[in-house]
Write an enzyme that holds these catalytic residues in place. Structure first.
Site, PDB file in Angstrom:
ATOM      1  CE  LYS A 168      -2.846   3.062   1.620  1.00  0.00           C
ATOM      2  NZ  LYS A 168      -2.240   4.536   1.214  1.00  0.00           N
TER       3      LYS A 168
ATOM      4  N   GLY B 243       6.509   5.274   7.957  1.00  0.00           N
ATOM      5  CA  GLY B 243       5.402   6.938   8.534  1.00  0.00           C
ATOM      6  C   GLY B 243       5.562   7.415   9.669  1.00  0.00           C
ATOM      7  CB  SER B 244       3.569   8.938  11.645  1.00  0.00           C
ATOM      8  OG  SER B 244       2.393   9.207  11.360  1.00  0.00           O
ATOM      9  CB  THR B 245       5.343   8.077  16.103  1.00  0.00           C
ATOM     10  OG1 THR B 245       6.809   8.009  15.992  1.00  0.00           O
ATOM     11  CG2 THR B 245       4.627   7.703  18.059  1.00  0.00           C
TER      12      THR B 245
ATOM     13  N   GLY C 114       1.396   4.221  13.284  1.00  0.00           N
ATOM     14  CA  GLY C 114       2.017   3.486  13.315  1.00  0.00           C
ATOM     15  C   GLY C 114       1.894   3.231  14.205  1.00  0.00           C
TER      16      GLY C 114
ATOM     17  CD  GLU D 138      12.378   4.367   9.507  1.00  0.00           C
ATOM     18  OE1 GLU D 138      12.064   5.337  10.202  1.00  0.00           O
ATOM     19  OE2 GLU D 138      12.098   4.762   8.299  1.00  0.00           O
TER      20      GLU D 138
ATOM     21  CB  CYS E  74      12.336   9.481  10.393  1.00  0.00           C
ATOM     22  SG  CYS E  74      13.241   8.219   8.650  1.00  0.00           S
TER      23      CYS E  74
ATOM     24  CD  GLU F 105       9.612  13.018  11.992  1.00  0.00           C
ATOM     25  OE1 GLU F 105      10.386  12.346  11.538  1.00  0.00           O
ATOM     26  OE2 GLU F 105       8.345  12.004  12.336  1.00  0.00           O
TER      27      GLU F 105
END
Length: 485
Positions: free
Chosen positions: A183, A236-238, A241, A258, A292, A390
Site C-alpha cells: 500500500k 511513517g508517523s508514530t 504506527g 520505522e 526521519c 517531528e
C-alpha cells in the site's frame, strides 16, 4: 474515467472500484497522473491473492527467488531515467536525489536481497546431553534453528522515497519466501506500480506481489485488518504506527515499524565544527528535510555554540531553493500544500516559544510549488515543541549545553530514539557517549550509513530492525527442530 493507473492484484491489472484521484507535482502543482482508488473489497482480494500464492512461492528454491530479484534490479536500472523522472514529478526530489537515492537505491536493494535469498536459513546448535527423566531415556539431543517465512506481509510505505522504501520492504520479504500486499503512500504511488511492472516482467508469479493504493485511510486499514495478513511492515508517523500496532495486537500479527525521529546531534567543544555543520546541514537539503534520520535537534557545547549557529545559518543561506529539475537546485519543495502549512506553523510556533530565527523563516517567492526556506531556530530549550515534535521539513533547532552529562540527558529526553549523532575530537569520549544514547543508531563524526548495519528505533521511533541481513530476519519466524542423536 478509466484511463488512470490500474491496481495490481493477483497478477492482473484491475480497474479500481472507487475511481481515481490526482497525483500532484509538488514543484509545478500540475497533475502527474491518475492513481487508482481501491475499494475495501479489492484490498481484501489482494490479501487473499497473496495468501493463495504463499504456499507455492515459499517452496521455491532460493536460487529461483534470487534470479527473479536480480532480473527486477536489471529492469529498474535499465529504466532509471524515466523512472527517476516520474519519482521526481511525484515527490519533488531533485534530479540527483531521484536518480541516485530513489531509483538507484531501489535497484541496489533488489540486488542486495537477490544475494540475501541465498543466505543460510539453518543454524546448527550445540548438541545437548539429556539425562533420563520424565521426557524419555538419556540422549544426546541435536537441534536446528530454522528461519521460515512469516507469510503474507502488508507493506505500507512512506512518501519521501517512493523507490528505496518500498524496495527495502518488498525485496527482503520476497527473498525470505513471503508474499506481499503493498500500500504506497497516497502522494506518490505511481512509482510503486512501475516497480510492480518490473517484478512482473522479471517473472514474479501471480499473487506474490500485489499493489493497492488510495487517498483514504480505509485502504490502509483494510490492508492491516485482513485476516489473510500475518505481518505489517510500516514506515511513517508514530501516530499512525500506534494505530496499526493496536490492530496488529488483536491478532498477534508481526510488526516492523520505522517511525518518527528527532535526532540529536551533540557537538562537543573539541569537535571539527565545519565537519559537523556539513553533516547537520544535509538536514536542510536532503528530501527538503523530509527524512526521519535527520539530526534536527543540535546540542552545541557552550564554547562552540555561537560558531555552530553562525556556520549553520551560513550553510542554510548558500542552499539553492527552487525547481528540482533545474541544475544546481539543492532544496526542492515539500510534498504538499498541507505539509508546507504544517512546517510553517512550526516555525511560527518556535518564534512564539522564544526561539530566534537566524536563517529562513519566510516562504520563498515562487508562484507555484510547495517551497519552504531552510530555517534555523537558535536559543531553543529542550521543552519547546519545536524541539520535541517531528517537523519533517527543512527546520533545525539549536540548544546549548555545558557538560557531557547534560548533553546525554538532553539527547535522551525525547519520545524518539531513531538515530543520534556525536561530534568530538576525542574518539573515546564520542564512543562513550554513543553507548549512553537511547537511539537505535549513533553516528560518530558522520551522518553516513553502513548499509549492512541494523536500522530501527528505540522508544516511539519503532519496533524491530531491518537493513542488511537484519531485514531478512525481520521477515522470518524462527523454528526449532530437535531430534535425538
Amino acid at each position: 474515467m478509466t484511463d488512470g493507473q490500474r491496481l495490481f492484484i493477483g497478477g492482473s491489472w484491475v480497474v479500481p472500484d472507487d475511481g481515481f484521484y490526482e497525483v500532484v507535482d509538488p514543484a509545478t502543482e500540475g497533475v502527474v497522473g491518475l492513481a487508482p482508488e481501491a475499494s475495501r473489497d479489492q484490498v481484501l482480494a489482494a490479501a487473499a491473492a497473496a495468501r493463495e500464492a504463499f504456499g507455492s512461492w515459499s517452496r521455491t528454491s532460493p536460487s529461483e527467488r534470487a534470479a527473479i530479484l536480480d532480473r527486477a534490479a536489471d529492469l529498474i536500472q535499465r529504466n532509471l531515467v524515466p523512472y527517476a523522472e516520474l519519482a521526481q514529478a511525484e515527490s519533488g526530489a531533485t534530479t540527483g536525489t531521484a536518480r541516485g537515492m530513489q531509483v538507484g537505491v531501489g535497484a541496489a536493494r533488489f540486488r542486495r536481497y537477490a544475494k540475501g535469498a541465498l543466505e543460510p536459513v539453518e543454524e546448527a546448535l550445540v548438541p545437548q546431553i539429556n539425562e533420563a527423566g520424565p521426557f524419555g531415556a538419556a540422549a544426546v539431543m541435536g537441534a536446528l534453528a530454522v528461519r521460515q517465512p512469516v507469510g503474507v506481509v502488508t507493506c505500507i510505505t512512506s512518501y519521501n522515497n517512493p523507490w528505496a522504501n518500498p524496495a527495502g520492504k518488498i525485496a527482503p520479504a520476497l527473498a525470505m519466501g513471503n508474499t506481499v500486499v503493498v500500500k504506497p503512500a497516497p502522494q506518490d504511488p505511481l512509482s510503486v506500480y512501475r516497480m510492480a511492472e518490473a517484478l512482473e516482467s522479471a517473472g514474479v508469479p501471480p499473487g506474490v506481489v500485489n499493489v493497492v493504493s488510495g487517498s483514504r485511510a480505509e485502504v490502509g486499514e483494510a490492508a492491516v485488518e485482513s485476516g489473510d495478513v500475518d505481518m505489517v511492515s510500516f514506515t511513517g508517523s508514530t501516530a499512525v504506527g500506534q494505530r496499526i500496532a493496536e490492530v496488529c495486537g488483536r491478532d498477534m500479527k508481526r510488526q516492523l515499524m520505522e517511525l518518527g525521529g528527532k535526532g540529536a546531534a551533540i557537538v562537543f567543544d573539541d569537535a571539527d565544527v565545519a565537519s559537523a555543520v556539513r553533516g547537520i546541514g544535509t538536514t536542510f537539503s536532503f528530501y527538503s528535510g523530509q527524512i526521519c534520520t535527520a539530526p534536527t535537534r543540535v546540542l552545541a557545547q557552550r564554547a562552540v555554540y555561537d560558531r555552530v549557529v553562525d556556520q549553520l545559518a551560513a550553510y542554510a543561506s548558500y542552499l539553492k531553493v527552487g525547481d528540482p529539475r533545474a541544475e544546481g537546485t539543492v532544496v526542492g519543495p515539500v510534498i504538499s500544500s498541507a505539509h508546507r502549512d504544517r512546517v510553517e506553523s512550526y516555525v511560527e510556533l518556535g518564534r512564539k516559544e522564544g526561539a530566534r530565527v537566524v536563517a529562513g523563516g519566510e516562504r520563498p517567492a515562487y508562484d507555484t510549488g510547495f517551497y519552504v526556506a531552510p530555517t534555523l531556530l537558535a536559543d531553543c530549550t529542550n521543552d519547546m515543541r519545536v524541539a520535541r515534535e517531528e517537523i519533517f521539513g527543512p527546520v533545525v533547532v539549536v540548544i546549548p549545553f555545558d557538560e557531557e552529562e547534560e548533553a546525554v540527558t538532553l539527547a535522551n529526553d525525547s519520545d524518539y530514539g531513531l538515530i543520534d549523532y556525536v561530534w568530538s575530537g576525542d574518539v573515546a569520549r564520542a564512543f562513550r557517549v554513543a553507548r549512553r544514547l537511547r537511539a537505535g543508531g549513533v553516528g560518530v563524526n558522520t551522518v553516513g550509513r553502513n548499509m549492512e548495519a541494523p536500522f530501527g528505533g528505540f522508544k516511539k521511533s519503532g519496533v524491530g530492525r531491518d537493513v542488511g541481513s537484519y531485514a531478512l530476519h525481520a521477515y522470518s519466524e524462527v523454528q526449532a527442530i530437535v531430534w535425538p542423536g
